[in-house]
Design a protein around this motif. Structure first.
Motif, PDB file in Angstrom:
ATOM      1  N   THR A   1      -1.539  -5.446  -3.552  1.00  2.14           N
ATOM      2  CA  THR A   1      -1.156  -4.391  -4.488  1.00  2.14           C
ATOM      3  C   THR A   1      -0.307  -3.339  -3.787  1.00  2.14           C
ATOM      4  OG1 THR A   1      -3.097  -4.683  -5.902  1.00  2.14           O
ATOM      5  CG2 THR A   1      -2.016  -2.538  -5.979  1.00  2.14           C
ATOM      6  N   ALA A   2      -0.740  -2.900  -2.626  1.00  2.73           N
ATOM      7  CA  ALA A   2       0.021  -1.903  -1.866  1.00  2.73           C
ATOM      8  C   ALA A   2       1.399  -2.448  -1.490  1.00  2.73           C
ATOM      9  CB  ALA A   2      -0.747  -1.497  -0.619  1.00  2.73           C
TER      10      ALA A   2
ATOM     11  N   ARG B   1      -6.714  -8.914 -10.006  1.00 14.25           N
ATOM     12  CA  ARG B   1      -8.087  -9.351 -10.271  1.00 14.25           C
ATOM     13  C   ARG B   1      -8.088 -10.567 -11.195  1.00 14.25           C
ATOM     14  NH1 ARG B   1      -9.536  -4.889 -12.057  1.00 14.25           N
ATOM     15  NH2 ARG B   1     -10.005  -3.967 -10.027  1.00 14.25           N
TER      16      ARG B   1
ATOM     17  N   ALA C   1     -11.113  -9.225  -3.053  1.00 10.43           N
ATOM     18  CA  ALA C   1     -10.999  -7.771  -3.006  1.00 10.43           C
ATOM     19  C   ALA C   1     -10.074  -7.292  -1.891  1.00 10.43           C
ATOM     20  CB  ALA C   1     -12.379  -7.139  -2.862  1.00 10.43           C
ATOM     21  N   ALA C   2     -10.246  -7.814  -0.686  1.00  6.38           N
ATOM     22  CA  ALA C   2      -9.421  -7.380   0.447  1.00  6.38           C
ATOM     23  C   ALA C   2      -7.954  -7.725   0.216  1.00  6.38           C
ATOM     24  CB  ALA C   2      -9.916  -8.027   1.734  1.00  6.38           C
ATOM     25  N   ASN C   3      -7.698  -8.922  -0.293  1.00  8.51           N
ATOM     26  CA  ASN C   3      -6.321  -9.325  -0.574  1.00  8.51           C
ATOM     27  C   ASN C   3      -5.726  -8.519  -1.711  1.00  8.51           C
ATOM     28  OD1 ASN C   3      -6.342 -11.223   1.441  1.00  8.51           O
ATOM     29  ND2 ASN C   3      -6.806 -12.950   0.102  1.00  8.51           N
ATOM     30  N   ARG C   4      -6.550  -8.203  -2.714  1.00 10.07           N
ATOM     31  CA  ARG C   4      -6.055  -7.405  -3.842  1.00 10.07           C
ATOM     32  C   ARG C   4      -5.478  -6.088  -3.352  1.00 10.07           C
ATOM     33  NH1 ARG C   4     -10.842  -8.781  -6.813  1.00 10.07           N
ATOM     34  NH2 ARG C   4     -11.657  -6.677  -6.559  1.00 10.07           N
ATOM     35  N   GLU C   5      -6.213  -5.402  -2.485  1.00 11.76           N
ATOM     36  CA  GLU C   5      -5.779  -4.095  -2.000  1.00 11.76           C
ATOM     37  C   GLU C   5      -4.477  -4.209  -1.202  1.00 11.76           C
ATOM     38  OE1 GLU C   5      -7.485  -0.442   0.792  1.00 11.76           O
ATOM     39  OE2 GLU C   5      -8.860  -1.956  -0.028  1.00 11.76           O
ATOM     40  N   LEU C   6      -4.414  -5.190  -0.315  1.00 11.52           N
ATOM     41  CA  LEU C   6      -3.228  -5.349   0.520  1.00 11.52           C
ATOM     42  C   LEU C   6      -2.006  -5.754  -0.290  1.00 11.52           C
ATOM     43  CD1 LEU C   6      -4.788  -7.201   3.597  1.00 11.52           C
ATOM     44  CD2 LEU C   6      -3.928  -4.852   3.536  1.00 11.52           C
TER      45      LEU C   6
ATOM     46  N   THR D   1       5.295   3.216  -5.067  1.00  9.72           N
ATOM     47  CA  THR D   1       4.193   3.888  -4.379  1.00  9.72           C
ATOM     48  C   THR D   1       4.014   5.322  -4.859  1.00  9.72           C
ATOM     49  OG1 THR D   1       4.542   2.507  -2.415  1.00  9.72           O
ATOM     50  CG2 THR D   1       3.246   4.513  -2.126  1.00  9.72           C
TER      51      THR D   1
ATOM     52  N   ARG E   1      -0.909   1.823 -10.611  1.00  6.69           N
ATOM     53  CA  ARG E   1      -1.677   1.032  -9.654  1.00  6.69           C
ATOM     54  C   ARG E   1      -2.760   0.215 -10.357  1.00  6.69           C
ATOM     55  NH1 ARG E   1      -2.412   2.031  -4.310  1.00  6.69           N
ATOM     56  NH2 ARG E   1      -1.909   4.239  -4.552  1.00  6.69           N
TER      57      ARG E   1
ATOM     58  N   GLU F   1      -3.492  -3.747  -9.994  1.00  9.42           N
ATOM     59  CA  GLU F   1      -4.795  -4.188  -9.501  1.00  9.42           C
ATOM     60  C   GLU F   1      -5.504  -5.076 -10.511  1.00  9.42           C
ATOM     61  OE1 GLU F   1      -6.719  -0.505  -8.619  1.00  9.42           O
ATOM     62  OE2 GLU F   1      -6.068  -0.521  -6.519  1.00  9.42           O
TER      63      GLU F   1
END
Length: 226
Positions: free
Chosen positions: A127-128, A114, A120-125, A137, A106, A110
């Protein structure tokens, strides 16, 4: 060379490229086209990994042609401005297995998100989403250096694709795997090719054939089969 970036993401006219004192491309003219319905994958078979790596670096905007015309995604790669613009729209996945001991699957994805400038919000979504799409996963918290080779390759593919690039470049990513692993990874490449143009270099013709719609051969600086 008047085709649009969508219809023909790579256009080369008389391009020459040197690497390590020898010519990787010599007066090469080619076009890598994409069907109107979506993306496509093109393979470039080479006997030397360094030659494939040099082509990937060229198309990613990290190197300048020695001569000739080259347009990628509508940008002129003979200019610094054009190369800088292309870098943000391209994803590169290389075969290299080295990774910092503390880097997890992960974390690699990530970090790539970056570097791509995602918020930040888009990175998390994103990446998942890409971890799920590539079946990673369950491997997300596994150290990259200890993961199986095929998982490491999928992680590098996820890192290259997390920012949803227009062009995905694979540098030897399909080489050196077992038959089942190659088939599985090739399936992921074909899946990603629905959304982006893909150019994959490598020395395994069978692997490239599984992942790509068309396979060209790079020999003595000349692309054959265009």
């Amino acid at each position: 060379m008047h085709e649009t970036a969508v219809g023909c993401p790579v256009l080369a006219a008389g391009v020459g490229v040197r690497h390590g004192g020898s010519w990787v491309l010599r007066a090469a003219s080619f076009r890598l086209a994409v069907p109107a319905a979506g993306g496509a994958a093109v393979g470039i078979l080479t006997t030397r990994q360094a030659a494939g790596s040099a082509v990937v670096s060229l198309l990613a905007g990290h190197a300048k042609p020695a001569y000739g015309e080259l347009r990628v995604l509508g940008r002129d790669l003979t200019t610094p401005v054009g190369r800088a613009a292309v870098r943000h729209r391209v994803g590169v996945a290389r075969r290299a297995r080295w990774a910092h001991p503390g880097l997890r699957v992960r974390g690699l994805v990530e970090h790539a998100a970056r570097l791509a400038g995602l918020r930040a919000a888009n990175r998390e979504l994103l990446t998942a989403a890409i971890l799920d799409r590539l079946g990673l996963t369950a491997w997300a918290e596994v150290p990259l250096w200890s993961a199986p080779a095929v998982v490491s390759r999928r992680a590098r593919l996820a890192a290259a694709a997390v920012h949803e690039p227009d062009l995905l470049l694979l540098d030897g990513l399909l080489d050196g795997l077992g038959p089942g692993e190659t088939t599985a990874l090739a399936g992921h490449v074909r899946d990603l090719a629905r959304d982006a143009a893909v150019v994959a270099t490598g020395r395994d013709s069978a692997a490239l054939g599984l992942a790509c719609d068309q396979v060209l051969t790079l020999a003595d600086g000349v692309l054959v089969g265009v």
